[in-house]
Design a protein around this motif. Structure first.
Motif, mmCIF file in Angstrom:
data_model
loop_
_atom_site.group_PDB
_atom_site.id
_atom_site.type_symbol
_atom_site.label_atom_id
_atom_site.label_comp_id
_atom_site.label_asym_id
_atom_site.label_seq_id
_atom_site.Cartn_x
_atom_site.Cartn_y
_atom_site.Cartn_z
ATOM 1 N N GLU A 80 0.952 -1.172 0.131
ATOM 2 C CA GLU A 80 0.095 0.085 0.038
ATOM 3 C C GLU A 80 1.044 1.248 0.136
ATOM 4 O O GLU A 80 1.996 1.376 0.664
ATOM 5 N N TYR A 81 0.451 2.187 -0.742
ATOM 6 C CA TYR A 81 1.298 3.618 -0.773
ATOM 7 C C TYR A 81 0.299 4.792 -0.637
ATOM 8 O O TYR A 81 -1.034 4.757 -0.984
ATOM 9 N N HIS A 82 1.004 5.693 0.171
ATOM 10 C CA HIS A 82 0.398 6.986 0.407
ATOM 11 C C HIS A 82 0.298 7.546 -1.237
ATOM 12 O O HIS A 82 1.157 7.568 -1.715
ATOM 13 N N GLU A 83 -0.708 8.290 -1.482
ATOM 14 C CA GLU A 83 -0.686 9.200 -2.886
ATOM 15 C C GLU A 83 -0.676 10.621 -2.136
ATOM 16 O O GLU A 83 -1.385 10.962 -1.200
ATOM 17 N N SER A 110 -1.517 13.330 2.592
ATOM 18 C CA SER A 110 -1.870 12.230 1.970
ATOM 19 C C SER A 110 -3.480 12.453 1.628
ATOM 20 O O SER A 110 -4.398 12.604 2.368
ATOM 21 N N ARG A 111 -3.597 11.822 0.132
ATOM 22 C CA ARG A 111 -5.247 11.729 -0.158
ATOM 23 C C ARG A 111 -5.706 10.342 0.323
ATOM 24 O O ARG A 111 -6.945 10.142 -0.203
ATOM 25 N N LYS A 137 -4.330 5.999 1.246
ATOM 26 C CA LYS A 137 -3.569 5.026 0.678
ATOM 27 C C LYS A 137 -4.080 4.378 -0.254
ATOM 28 O O LYS A 137 -5.570 4.146 -0.804
ATOM 29 N N VAL A 138 -3.223 3.735 -1.344
ATOM 30 C CA VAL A 138 -3.986 2.953 -2.499
ATOM 31 C C VAL A 138 -3.140 1.600 -2.677
ATOM 32 O O VAL A 138 -1.731 1.732 -2.251
ATOM 33 N N SER A 139 -3.704 0.638 -2.930
ATOM 34 C CA SER A 139 -3.165 -0.743 -3.134
ATOM 35 C C SER A 139 -2.225 -0.507 -4.396
ATOM 36 O O SER A 139 -2.612 -0.056 -5.406
ATOM 37 N N ASP A 172 -3.899 -1.442 -7.723
ATOM 38 C CA ASP A 172 -4.734 -0.623 -8.438
ATOM 39 C C ASP A 172 -4.009 0.683 -8.984
ATOM 40 O O ASP A 172 -4.724 1.311 -9.529
ATOM 41 N N VAL A 173 -2.862 0.586 -8.898
ATOM 42 C CA VAL A 173 -1.885 1.798 -9.543
ATOM 43 C C VAL A 173 -1.768 1.205 -11.035
ATOM 44 O O VAL A 173 -1.364 0.250 -11.323
ATOM 45 N N ARG A 214 4.174 6.062 -11.619
ATOM 46 C CA ARG A 214 4.259 7.019 -10.401
ATOM 47 C C ARG A 214 5.508 7.237 -10.266
ATOM 48 O O ARG A 214 6.406 6.382 -10.443
#
Length: 382
Positions: A27-30, A42-43, A45-47, A50-51, A55
Motif C-alpha cells: 500500500e502506498y500513500h498518494e 496524503s489523499r 492509501k492505494v493498493s 490498483d495503480v 508513479r
C-alpha cells in the motif's frame, strides 16, 4: 538593512525523478497539496494492484508542487510521514542541491508567502482552465536568499510564531469543549423527570403563505445542516417563483428542512432573517410561549436523542429521499421542564454563543498573524 543577494531557484533545486517499481501487494500513500500554503498531505492509501499509471516516489523535505495549482499556492515540503509516497507527473518534486546554501525549512516557509505564489504565477502559462507551471521557467525565477545563519534564525522565529498560534487555537478549542460539556450537563439536569409533551402542543406548525406579485422580489432563507444556523439565498423574482409556494418567516420561528432535518438542518430564525421566505420544504413551528422556548427545543433536537427521533420521523433512503413528515414531527414527544428552567438554560446557551463569537474574532486575528508575518519577511529585499 543589507539587501539579500538574488539566486535562481535552479541554483538551489534540481528535479527529482526517482521512480519506483510498484509492489502489487503493498500500500502506498498518494500525495496531494492544499492550496495557499496549507500543506502537503496524503489523499489516502492505494493498493499497488490498483495503480495503473506511472508513479514517482517523493522523499521527506523535497519541495513538491502541483503543476495546475502552484499558482494558487499548492506547493510545499514533503513531510516525514509521507517519505516514500507516490505521485503522478502532475506533481513535480525537487531536491535541494546544497543544504549549506539553502535550508529546506526556510524554503518551506518562503513558498507559503504571497510573493512566492506570484513567482509561481509568473512561471505558469496556458489558456483558460489549462494553465500549468513550467518547470524550466520556475527554476529560472530568482529569489532573495539570506545567508544560512539568517535563514535558520528566520525559521526559528517563524516556527515559534506558528507554535504560539497553534497553542492559541488549542486553548480556544479546549475552552469551547468545556463550555459544551457544561451545557450538556445542565441540559441533562434540566430534563431529568420532565414531562413529555407532543410537538403539536408545545410548538405547533405555522404557515404564512405569501401571495406572489410577478413584479415582486422574494429573498429566500436556507438552513445549514449540523445545527449551523441559517443562510441567505439570492432573491427570486415573482416570475421565477412561478407556481412554487413561499411562506413568510418571522424571527423566533423554529425551522426544519424537511429533506435534511435528519442531518441537523434545524435552526431558529433570527432578526437578520426578517423579510425572507421559505419554500414548501421548510417546516416552521412556533413555540407555545407558556410551555416552551424555541432555543430549548432546538437544543433538544440537536442532541443524540433528538436527532434519533427526527431520523425516525424521516423515513426513506439517504439525501432527498428522507423526508421529515409533518404528522410525525408533530407527534414527537419532547421533555418539557418548567418554563423558568428552560429560560435559565437559554441564558447559558446565549452566554456560550457570545463566548464563541468572541473566539471567532480571536481566531481570525490569530489566523492572519502568520500570513502577515510572512508578507513582511519575504516582501522586498532585507
Amino acid at each position: 538593512m543589507k539587501a539579500w543577494p538574488k539566486v535562481a531557484l535552479g541554483e538551489l533545486l534540481r528535479r527529482s525523478d526517482e521512480s519506483t517499481v510498484i509492489d502489487p501487494a503493498a500500500e502506498y500513500h498518494e500525495v496531494t497539496i492544499k492550496l495557499w500554503g496549507k500543506g502537503v498531505i496524503s489523499r489516502g492509501k492505494v493498493s499497488g494492484s490498483d495503480v495503473v499509471s506511472a508513479r514517482r516516489v517523493v522523499r521527506a523535505n523535497q519541495l513538491i508542487m502541483s503543476k495546475i495549482d502552484a499558482r494558487n499556492g499548492a506547493i510545499g515540503l514533503v513531510p516525514p510521514e509521507l517519505d516514500g509516497a507516490i505521485v503522478s507527473n502532475d506533481f513535480p518534486s525537487f531536491e535541494f542541491r546544497d543544504p549549506d546554501q539553502c535550508d529546506a525549512a526556510y524554503m518551506g516557509w518562503l513558498v507559503r508567502s504571497s510573493p512566492f505564489v506570484e513567482l509561481c504565477k509568473a512561471a505558469s502559462e496556458g489558456t483558460t482552465n489549462r494553465v500549468r507551471i513550467k518547470e524550466d521557467r520556475f527554476l529560472d525565477q530568482q529569489i532573495a536568499l539570506p545567508p544560512l545563519t539568517e535563514q535558520q534564525a528566520l525559521v526559528a522565529r517563524l516556527d515559534a510564531l506558528a507554535e504560539k498560534t497553534r497553542q492559541v487555537e488549542a486553548h480556544l478549542e479546549a475552552v469551547e469543549r468545556d463550555a459544551e460539556h457544561l451545557l450538556a450537563l445542565r441540559f441533562r439536569d434540566a430534563i431529568a423527570d420532565a414531562p413529555l409533551r407532543p410537538m403539536a402542543e408545545i410548538a405547533p406548525l405555522v404557515r404564512r403563505e405569501q401571495s406572489i406579485d410577478l413584479n415582486g422580489s422574494y429573498p429566500e432563507l436556507g438552513i445549514r445542516s449540523f445545527g449551523k444556523g441559517t443562510f441567505h439565498k439570492p432573491p427570486l423574482s415573482g416570475g421565477d417563483v412561478g407556481t412554487k409556494r413561499l411562506y413568510r418567516i418571522e424571527a423566533g420561528d423554529l425551522m426544519f428542512s424537511n429533506v435534511f432535518a435528519w442531518e441537523g438542518a434545524i435552526a431558529i430564525a433570527q432578526q437578520k432573517d426578517f423579510g425572507r421566505f421559505g419554500s414548501h420544504r421548510f417546516i416552521t413551528c412556533q413555540a407555545n410561549a407558556e410551555l416552551a422556548t424555541a432555543e430549548f427545543l432546538r437544543y433538544y433536537f440537536l442532541t443524540d436523542e433528538g436527532m434519533l427521533k427526527i431520523g425516525e420521523a424521516s423515513p426513506g433512503g439517504a439525501g432527498r429521499n428522507r423526508t421529515l413528515g409533518l404528522e410525525k414531527l408533530m407527534a414527537i414527544e419532547v421533555p418539557t421542564p418548567p418554563l423558568a428552567v428552560q429560560q435559565t438554560f437559554d441564558r447559558l446557551q446565549a452566554e456560550i454563543a457570545d463566548l464563541k463569537a468572541k473566539h471567532t474574532a480571536i481566531r481570525e486575528a490569530n489566523a492572519a498573524l502568520l500570513p502577515a508575518t510572512l508578507e513582511r519577511v519575504f516582501t522586498g529585499e532585507h
